[in-house]
Design an enzyme around this catalytic site. Structure first.
Site, PDB file in Angstrom:
ATOM      1  N   ARG A  39     -19.462  12.356  14.155  1.00  0.00           N
ATOM      2  CA  ARG A  39     -20.055  11.587  12.953  1.00  0.00           C
ATOM      3  C   ARG A  39     -21.178  10.420  13.316  1.00  0.00           C
ATOM      4  NH1 ARG A  39     -14.649  10.804   9.101  1.00  0.00           N
ATOM      5  NH2 ARG A  39     -14.460  12.951   8.548  1.00  0.00           N
ATOM      6  N   LEU A  46      -6.043  11.126   8.065  1.00  0.00           N
ATOM      7  CA  LEU A  46      -4.766  11.543   7.495  1.00  0.00           C
ATOM      8  C   LEU A  46      -3.867  11.800   8.457  1.00  0.00           C
ATOM      9  CD1 LEU A  46      -6.413  14.266   4.993  1.00  0.00           C
ATOM     10  CD2 LEU A  46      -5.979  11.851   4.516  1.00  0.00           C
ATOM     11  N   GLU A  79      -5.263   2.978   8.270  1.00  0.00           N
ATOM     12  CA  GLU A  79      -6.660   2.363   8.524  1.00  0.00           C
ATOM     13  C   GLU A  79      -6.719   1.091   8.736  1.00  0.00           C
ATOM     14  OE1 GLU A  79     -11.093   2.848   6.602  1.00  0.00           O
ATOM     15  OE2 GLU A  79      -9.319   3.590   5.580  1.00  0.00           O
ATOM     16  N   LEU A 124      -1.044   7.384   2.232  1.00  0.00           N
ATOM     17  CA  LEU A 124      -0.265   8.406   3.017  1.00  0.00           C
ATOM     18  C   LEU A 124       0.519   7.445   3.999  1.00  0.00           C
ATOM     19  CD1 LEU A 124      -2.950  10.849   3.893  1.00  0.00           C
ATOM     20  CD2 LEU A 124      -1.007  11.198   2.458  1.00  0.00           C
ATOM     21  N   GLY A 167       0.698  -1.162   0.067  1.00  0.00           N
ATOM     22  CA  GLY A 167      -0.004   0.296  -0.080  1.00  0.00           C
ATOM     23  C   GLY A 167       0.835   1.270   0.045  1.00  0.00           C
ATOM     24  N   HIS A 213     -20.586   7.550   7.828  1.00  0.00           N
ATOM     25  CA  HIS A 213     -20.303   9.383   7.739  1.00  0.00           C
ATOM     26  C   HIS A 213     -21.665   9.882   7.374  1.00  0.00           C
ATOM     27  CE1 HIS A 213     -18.803  13.089   6.461  1.00  0.00           C
ATOM     28  NE2 HIS A 213     -17.682  12.385   6.582  1.00  0.00           N
TER      29      HIS A 213
END
Length: 667
Positions: free
Chosen positions: A338, A470, A454, A44, A41, A267
């Site tokens: 959320r 992030l 994640e 970020l 992967g 979300h």
């Protein structure tokens, strides 16, 4: 049921990370060139880790199933990245960010990891500014901030509505530099299909070249997985369609415990479902809740008229609107976390007040923001602040500057101008807080196997606050793993290159090839998507926003039966040579089926409500989530035993020494 060793350092929480770095093993710079690391992967977390480890001197092999690291799903993050730099002088601090994150996660995250995340958050911003990330700035040239849900300060740094893209380009530039120097060997369009364990340690992977179909062996002294979350187990989600759980699930089947699979985030600010034809959903950034007000018609007859197309939202008078988040949560209003906002929207729609044709949408209205900003601009420019049309025009220009690309995206998808008509939004699957269990060093229960971002479980508990994904991904890749991985690799400076002609590599490659052959020779009639959609419907209907004992038990039976039907009835065309996207999907969906069963089992076992995990049997009189700290203040870590139904539960007890454990309130 065993207790897991999280290897949390002793001492005051503000000193744990510093003391830990001072005492862990290091690898001499001259010896780093003798050590190989595989990273799965290149978003970020993975991209920043690959660039950082290569800069330090390690030999890195990086794998991405996309055609470029720039296509990693991190690019889709819109709203911002949190850091406790207190630029707004509104009382922010490392402790405040730590507190908000633990509270936002409904007290189901590990204190030590979260404090470290807050502690390094400021370094992330400095690093990204140095890379040239174009963060928004205020009138004086300083970096600007906005607020996100679940907090009372402004700590979110942003680049308009493209923050993920800009941060990913920063990490990609650092990664590209190392690729150019030969310290990173980049394998685009390659997918990891198994982890290879040698003498109890992760020593390599089996990968498939998605262009040629070639099955490859790659060895290393450590393997790092940063492959994102598993939200696509629901079929419809805000994830990219290629996002999958295969790398993490294969690691789980090789001995890495899977933690809190039922902790999935819904979300609140997504474009509503429009029909059965859809294959994914689109997120509208949480940053919009800074200026947009969420409402539904107060009167049922008005809602019905809107659903039937006989009334427009702009026709409904202010006194006939229910700003339900502001009504229920006056302290936080539209910026509640959320999970809280999502459940509140669902409750209003279930009561019949939804506003689209399906009755599953609420409004996100910016008219008040147009007027507020417009009056400010009129005052600054010496214009008539009582001219309503002028004020609205000036206000729209401000909103366009802040969120223009998001408004444009909405209009292209819905074919309505959100400057003239309020946006419609509805909750959707977005992020997975659960993932592979890792200790303080980010290592799994398999020595030498690390998981970042994640894909691991560690920082967000039962609900992630906005703009923290992030932050965690870059913290893990830039500022945590580069320190902690040396503690393991210090013992490998004389190991030499790991051979790929061992029985362990033979067994893993054969397992992958047999799986591929089984799908390609299967005598079925239905497509992979046919079964994936059916799985997604079970998950959304019975393991979605609200869960109960009856539906969870039914879902486990239904998922297992559908999994068996999938393996008998799926048809995968083509060959194993060359590109075969249906084969790719079949392998990924096969893993989703097993994960879905464990997901439902975990949700059934946890009879409390916490964060995004909402059990209808465990609620307050006001309908809010009700935790059971006496019985469930732990991380559930599942050990694979051959079948999801046979998995063994291990518990990491959560201790709260620095934050008082209490029921959340955003009122």
């Amino acid at each position: 049921m065993s207790n897991l060793d999280a290897k949390i350092p002793e001492g005051p929480i503000a000193e744990k990370w510093t003391n830990h770095k001072n005492n862990i093993n290091l690898v001499n710079p001259a010896n780093k060139r003798l050590i190989d690391v595989i990273i799965i992967g290149t978003g970020l977390a993975g991209g920043s880790a690959a660039a950082s480890l290569a800069e330090m001197g390690y030999n890195v092999k990086a794998f991405a199933f996309q055609d470029s690291p720039r296509r990693a799903h991190s690019i889709a993050a819109q709203g911002g990245i949190n850091a406790s730099k207190n630029y707004q002088n509104d009382g922010d601090s490392d402790y405040r960010l730590f507190y908000d994150t633990v509270k936002g996660g409904d007290y189901r995250s590990r204190e030590a990891n979260v404090y470290r995340l807050a502690e390094v958050s400021g370094n992330i911003i400095d690093q990204c500014v140095a890379q040239g990330v174009p963060f928004a700035r205020d009138y004086g040239g300083l970096l600007d901030n906005r607020s996100f849900g679940g907090v009372l300060v402004s700590r979110t740094f942003y680049a308009r509505g493209q923050t993920g893209q800009q941060l990913l380009l920063g990490a990609y530039s650092a990664l590209s530099r190392q690729i150019g120097k030969g310290k990173v060997k980049m394998y685009n369009r390659h997918e990891m299909l198994d982890v290879v364990i040698v003498d109890g340690k992760a020593r390599g992977i089996i990968a498939r070249n998605l262009i040629t179909g070639e099955i490859q062996r790659h060895s290393a002294h450590a393997v790092v997985i940063a492959s994102g979350g598993y939200g696509n187990v629901f079929f419809l989600s805000t994830n990219a369609m290629g996002s999958n759980a295969t790398a993490a699930w294969k690691a789980h089947k090789r001995g890495a415990y899977f933690a809190n699979p039922c902790f999935t985030q819904i979300h609140p600010t997504c474009i509503p479902v429009s029909g059965d034809h859809q294959s994914k959903l689109t997120l509208m950034s949480e940053s919009l809740r800074n200026d947009g007000r969420i409402w539904v018609p107060l009167k049922l007859e008005d809602a019905k008229a809107i659903q039937q197309g006989n009334l427009k939202p702009t026709d409904i008078a202010e006194e006939n609107r229910d700003y339900f988040l502001e009504r229920r949560y006056p302290a936080f209003g539209n910026l509640v976390p959320r999970d809280v906002a999502s459940r509140a929207a669902k409750e209003r729609c279930d009561a019949g007040h939804g506003v689209n044709a399906t009755g599953e949408a609420v409004y996100l209205d910016f008219m008040d923001a147009f007027i507020r900003y417009g009056k400010e601009q009129a005052h600054v420019k010496g214009l008539d602040g009582e001219d309503k049309d002028l004020v609205i025009k000036l206000g729209k220009a401000v909103i366009e500057e802040k969120y223009g690309n998001l408004f444009q995206m909405y209009e292209k998808i819905i074919d309505e101008n959100p400057y003239e008509t309020p946006m419609m939004i509805y909750p959707a699957v977005h992020y997975t807080m659960g993932g592979i269990w890792v200790d303080y060093n980010l290592m799994t229960t398999v020595p030498g196997l690390y998981v970042l971002g994640e894909a691991n479980f560690s920082d967000h508990g039962a609900n992630r606050l906005g703009a923290s994904a992030l932050m965690q991904g870059l913290a893990d890749g830039y500022f945590v793993l580069p320190y902690t991985i040396g503690d393991f690799l210090a013992d490998d400076i004389r190991t030499g290159t790991i051979p790929i002609d061992s029985p362990e590599f033979d067994e893993a490659e054969k397992k992958v090839k047999d799986s591929i052959a089984t799908f390609l020779t299967n005598d079925g009639d239905n497509s992979v998507d046919h079964y994936h959609k059916l799985l997604g419907k079970i998950m959304w209907d019975k393991v979605g926003m609200a869960r109960n004992d009856k539906h969870l038990k039914e879902s486990i039976v239904e998922i297992k039966a559908l999994r068996e039907e999938f393996h008998k009835g799926v048809f995968v065309p083509g060959k194993d040579e060359g590109m075969n996207t249906e084969l790719e999907k079949a392998l990924r969906v096969s893993d989703f089926f097993e994960l879905a069963e464990l997901f439902a089992m975990d949700a059934l076992k946890r009879t409390e409500s916490c964060g995004g995990h909402y059990r209808e049997e465990s609620v307050t009189p006001e309908g809010e989530a009700l935790r059971d700290d006496e019985n469930f203040a732990y991380v559930s870590a599942w050990e694979y035993k051959g079948e999801p139904s046979e998995s063994v539960l291990h518990k990491e007890e959560l201790k709260f020494e620095f934050i008082e454990l209490k029921q959340r309130s955003y009122k």
